[in-house]
Scaffold this motif. Sequence first.
Motif, PDB file in Angstrom:
ATOM      1  N   ALA A 172      41.219  44.395  41.142  1.00  0.00           N
ATOM      2  CA  ALA A 172      40.374  44.567  39.952  1.00  0.00           C
ATOM      3  C   ALA A 172      40.395  45.986  39.420  1.00  0.00           C
ATOM      4  N   GLY A 173      41.525  46.667  39.571  1.00  0.00           N
ATOM      5  CA  GLY A 173      41.610  48.050  39.139  1.00  0.00           C
ATOM      6  C   GLY A 173      41.853  48.240  37.657  1.00  0.00           C
ATOM      7  N   GLY A 174      42.103  47.170  36.920  1.00  0.00           N
ATOM      8  CA  GLY A 174      42.379  47.280  35.492  1.00  0.00           C
ATOM      9  C   GLY A 174      41.279  46.673  34.650  1.00  0.00           C
ATOM     10  N   THR A 175      41.657  45.740  33.790  1.00  0.00           N
ATOM     11  CA  THR A 175      40.707  45.137  32.854  1.00  0.00           C
ATOM     12  C   THR A 175      39.549  44.450  33.568  1.00  0.00           C
ATOM     13  N   THR A 176      39.835  43.765  34.675  1.00  0.00           N
ATOM     14  CA  THR A 176      38.777  43.030  35.378  1.00  0.00           C
ATOM     15  C   THR A 176      37.638  43.943  35.792  1.00  0.00           C
ATOM     16  N   GLY A 177      37.976  45.102  36.352  1.00  0.00           N
ATOM     17  CA  GLY A 177      36.948  46.012  36.820  1.00  0.00           C
ATOM     18  C   GLY A 177      36.140  46.651  35.718  1.00  0.00           C
ATOM     19  N   ALA A 178      36.627  46.564  34.478  1.00  0.00           N
ATOM     20  CA  ALA A 178      35.911  47.135  33.337  1.00  0.00           C
ATOM     21  C   ALA A 178      35.240  46.064  32.481  1.00  0.00           C
ATOM     22  N   GLY A 179      35.148  44.845  33.000  1.00  0.00           N
ATOM     23  CA  GLY A 179      34.567  43.744  32.244  1.00  0.00           C
ATOM     24  C   GLY A 179      33.102  43.535  32.557  1.00  0.00           C
ATOM     25  N   GLU A 180      32.476  42.702  31.740  1.00  0.00           N
ATOM     26  CA  GLU A 180      31.062  42.353  31.939  1.00  0.00           C
ATOM     27  C   GLU A 180      30.889  41.111  32.807  1.00  0.00           C
ATOM     28  N   GLY A 181      31.952  40.328  32.961  1.00  0.00           N
ATOM     29  CA  GLY A 181      31.833  39.095  33.725  1.00  0.00           C
ATOM     30  C   GLY A 181      31.429  37.897  32.902  1.00  0.00           C
ATOM     31  N   ASN A 182      31.738  37.920  31.602  1.00  0.00           N
ATOM     32  CA  ASN A 182      31.352  36.816  30.721  1.00  0.00           C
ATOM     33  C   ASN A 182      32.133  35.543  31.029  1.00  0.00           C
TER      34      ASN A 182
END
Length: 401
Positions: free
Chosen positions: A41-51
């Motif tokens: 989760a070092g890219g987009t996943t780690g910077a998401g809200e979890g929607n």
Amino acid sequence: MLKRHSLDAVIIGAGVVGAACAYYAARAGLSVAVVDRGPVAGGTTGAGEGNLLVSDKEAGPELDLALLSARLWTELAAVLPPDIEYEPKGGLVVAPDERTVKALRQFAEGQRAAGVEAAPVAADALHDLEPHLAPGLAGGFHYPQDAQVQPALAAARLLAAARAPGAAAAAAAAEVYLGEEVTEILLDRGAVRGVRTPRRELLAPAVVNAAGTWGGHIASLAGVTLPVLPRRGFVLVTEPLPRVVRHKVYAADYVADVASGSAALQSSAVVEGTPSGPVLIGATRERVGFDRTLSTEALRRLAAQAAALFPVLADVRVMRAYHGFRPYLPDHLPAIGADPRRPGLLHACGHEGAGIGLAPATGLLIAAALTGAEPPLPAHPFRPNRFAADPAATDTPEEQH
């Protein structure tokens, strides 16, 4: 000396989409390896809200993918550890005037025909759902199928489950290699045969490109074009609060922002509480390459829009802001499945801001493609080569690293 492995597939990317691909491939009995140049989760996943949203998608292929994923996330929540913070909290879309209420009603009618639960909420009933909403709103729609997860932990737990599949009869254990950048897609007479990193070769007859915003770069290593571009987004995180926001709440203009192809800064607040207390406020969208500069204008807009929806937030402290890059494709649909231009290459990227919500269905589609099983829904709209005749297909991100 290069270490060699015999595998059914190599998955490039340890974000939530790559983790879901590994999870469902392992459950199908395939031997897979996941490789990522960074951490889980070092890219987009780690910077998401979890929607996990169905509310923002019009009837069509993406909504079908979202509805399948919503069912799969419910199943996953029952078997993954509770720290993924799965919350079937539901969504509330609000309208400032009667004209917008009418537009929401038409939008919801199309969604209902596809299987979405959408209930109109009269102006005088909005505060029954959200007591702290601003006064004067004209109404809205309640979407009970909208949900939430903690994205980085969801990716980590999916990957852990793929590595140790437990009692699933046909399941195989996935290998994971972090901190190793794929520098080459290995080919043999035009077909994929694995990948090379600075530390090893991983040999397999299939490679899955789940590299998110860098999906276009990985495609180019295999000699094909996929026009994935980065779309930057910011999120604000408040101090811990009592549960002042019960649902995932956003104004109707968010739907238009999601569907827009504009490169300019767009912002429409999505406000939600979390189990640990902070309120998350997203989301902005702009195409600025991989520019990581903090945009005070983006943060100012988000704060103002959140306070307009929930006046109680006006005096709340923002503890931090973070941002990431969503993998954007021109038609707003992800690329999922086998690439006929390069035998053995599959793609699972380009989900823009919906990757966390769409990850399980994407993983299931990829597992079906790898095993030759019947896909759970028609995969044709997501075919990776659909941009081949488009001049925009030659575009590449301004920076790949």
